[in-house]
Design a protein around this motif. Sequence first.
Motif: not given
Lengths: 501, 501
Positions: A332-339, B324-333
């Motif tokens: 998800x992170x990589x795709x967002x970045x590349x888009x 981290x750089x993504x709050x949603x991802x971090x919370x999920x982990x």
Amino acid sequence: MQRNILTRLLSSPCPRLQRYKSVSLTSEQYPNLKRGDFARLQDSDVQTFTRILGSGNVLTQPDDVEGYNTDWLRTVRGQTRCVLKPKDTEQVSEILSYCNERRIAVCPQGGNTGLVGGSVPVFDEVVLSTSQMNKILNIDLDSSTVVAQSGVVLEALDTELSQYGLMVPIDLGAKGSCHIGGNVATNAGGLRLLRYGSLHGSVLGIEAVMADGQVLDCLNTLKKDNTGYDLKQLFIGSEGTLGVITKVALALPPRPKSINLAYLSLKSFADVATVFRRSRADLGEILSSCEFIDKECMKCVTENLNLSNPLGQSEFYMLIETSGSNPTHDEEKLNNFLENMLAEEIVSDGTVATAPSKQKEIWQLRERIAESLLVDGYCYKYDISLPLSVFYQAVLDMRQRLGDRVVTRCGGFGHLGDGNLHLNITTPNYDQEVMDLIEPFLYEWTSKYRGSISAEHGLGFKKRNFIGFSKSAPAVMLMKKIKQEMDPHGILNPYKVLPDF
Amino acid sequence: MQRNILTRLLSSPCPRLQRYKSVSLTSEQYPNLKRGDFARLQDSDVQTFTRILGSGNVLTQPDDVEGYNTDWLRTVRGQTRCVLKPKDTEQVSEILSYCNERRIAVCPQGGNTGLVGGSVPVFDEVVLSTSQMNKILNIDLDSSTVVAQSGVVLEALDTELSQYGLMVPIDLGAKGSCHIGGNVATNAGGLRLLRYGSLHGSVLGIEAVMADGQVLDCLNTLKKDNTGYDLKQLFIGSEGTLGVITKVALALPPRPKSINLAYLSLKSFADVATVFRRSRADLGEILSSCEFIDKECMKCVTENLNLSNPLGQSEFYMLIETSGSNPTHDEEKLNNFLENMLAEEIVSDGTVATAPSKQKEIWQLRERIAESLLVDGYCYKYDISLPLSVFYQAVLDMRQRLGDRVVTRCGGFGHLGDGNLHLNITTPNYDQEVMDLIEPFLYEWTSKYRGSISAEHGLGFKKRNFIGFSKSAPAVMLMKKIKQEMDPHGILNPYKVLPDF
């Protein structure tokens, strides 16, 4: 990988010895360089070595020793008549103690994949090869550390660790041949320094044998230890001039559960710089590599090695790798970045590889450039650190300076994320006039921007006299004092690292 | 924070000078320790210092200098009569050049937050304070680096960097007082070493003034530089004995966009170890801190400082931070991880703080333990690195050894993720019999498991003679040779780091 190309390049029909002879002796290339006042090898010395190591571990036949005299780039060639292959620290200690007493110069050698002539003898130094010190001694899963003898091959170590979900924090093109001890002795950087940092942070402990044979045990596996000066740091990057590293302890990152590789083409270096800045911000903690290749180098690796480039012709290419613990999050992170990069037209074209085999194919375009440059003939190889603002200008200014002179190519690639440019110029054969246009011009240019004239390759034999472009006179003086203190007779890898004057 | 408590502890009604006098002079506590053969300060010396620095920057009034004589723990007290406050490298250079010539001993001092008596004079050494060298010189956003004078306060530096989305890679309880130069000189570890690694990796460059006044410019801001021995590494952790650090360059991580703090209670140390292993595996690249506190230390910090503990009484507590750089991802982990830990009954109870104010409250329970221990009276402070397998056993064995002897408490807390235990014992007043039960027993115990007797606090004055428990005789010998080479008259921070014998 480098071992493969060495085999390939040398697989001519002439006898094995003959192949090495095509490289001029270093002593002939540098007629003004004087051999140090070291003892010349006697039969009695060989007998002593044989007593210490056993006869199979002392090579003296010309055919057997020649491979240890020539560097991987085939630019320098020493004249050792004796290669020693100790199996353990005690044997290294006995050898050095004897050599120090007798004033016999010693050239420590790992996988012999160095690029600055640091790993082969200059004159007749005895070669001390770490190739038989190849045992992994301990893997600790609690602390994520490994202790290994210095001659373990980097790729073999990483493969072993992969079984435990761990990895070596460095990776480089020569991984199939280079030794972990050599990596530490040269402070190897490589493809993932951006993520895992330098060996000054990852190496927890070192055992080294000093010039007089004394064993210096700094073989800590602790993450933290503030008891006195951190002596092991002196050996990291000292290129075998302060002691012979016999064991290393490393802190190991967890092996990522998910790896993605984006391969991009771009129109300008300004775009390359933008993509780097944005990747750092958007990919954050999962960014594990950020490499770039210019058109010249891509042409070289595809044409000379017959590799295919999945993207069309472009001025620049980038490899951006992510490594993380959650495949869904990472994608998800990589795709967002590349888009975003495509939508903003910063990137012209791109592809993402998730399958390891596909990733390996793309990595070859980056990792085999060094090999492909050798096919051109002679390679003038530079490895400089620069601020991002003038990073690619070095290549452009070099091209302008070379002007109409017929060089095969002048291109750049490397570790953009670390500010580390590999600038390479090739000609069919060595050409002194080309060399005179490059040096000291490029060193002066680099020094002007407070860059480093050797980011990761070290100084070895070939760059030692240019140290002043990156280090102040008091710093060089202090280095000399430390060398004098630790190796009073100068037997360890002479003519390397420190300048002649 | 430590400055706050110092002010609080000392806010008694007696005159300012009187408060310091309650700490015995080091020379009286250690009657066998001989003053080195240094010059005694003359009026003419003070005049020279005044000429170099200006009169406001040379303190000689007893009231003005006493604060520089006593350490934060109030365990040692020197007798300097002169404190110097240079503003720049040139002034430091002039001072040292003069002191070296005159054989005047010098004690460099940063924020004076050290815990091993390294930052205050032992006898009458002149104090060289970095407090006025407090300028941030350059922040480079492209390379994510900062260059600062050594006297910049850690928290001030971090606050400045926060405006640019960057952060200092170290953080510790004393951040409000400690200087970045002192952090580097002592190789400070702190709360996030687990994530960002040690200063040996993060410090890119150092400018230091040598004992003879020579300025050693190793002030690189490059990520990679392999041109000769990495001299700056010698200064990291040398505690002011090899040179005075005047400027530092640091590599800066991006400031995380999302920070979560889990606060957990657990029944046994086996569970604590399990949670650490699992957090490393499940949280991977976002794990930024893993700390533990035992019941004794929690009792101390809550009772002595009147703080409240949001979880009920328990044997052990842990703080697990993600960045981290993504709050949603971090919370999920983090949520997945915690759900598993609770479901498997490894964790008894827990709470997650996402609001910075709430996180700060919880962090106080960990960061203010050192302060709370001082309220007990005298604190016997130990800072050891150990393998996880025997980590907490050190506390249990120490308690058993102390037996029925009335100590106020014996507890452990610290950087579990780095294998770094802070073991503390308190009594109302200093008690030699208690001390004799602790030392050398604890050092021998640590040495048996190849641990470090000083993980991050350094050796300073108080631990120097125990170096042999963590370092071999050849290693100590080499350290002495380096010291002799770099500071031949031994004027820099004498009686520190290296053993007397």
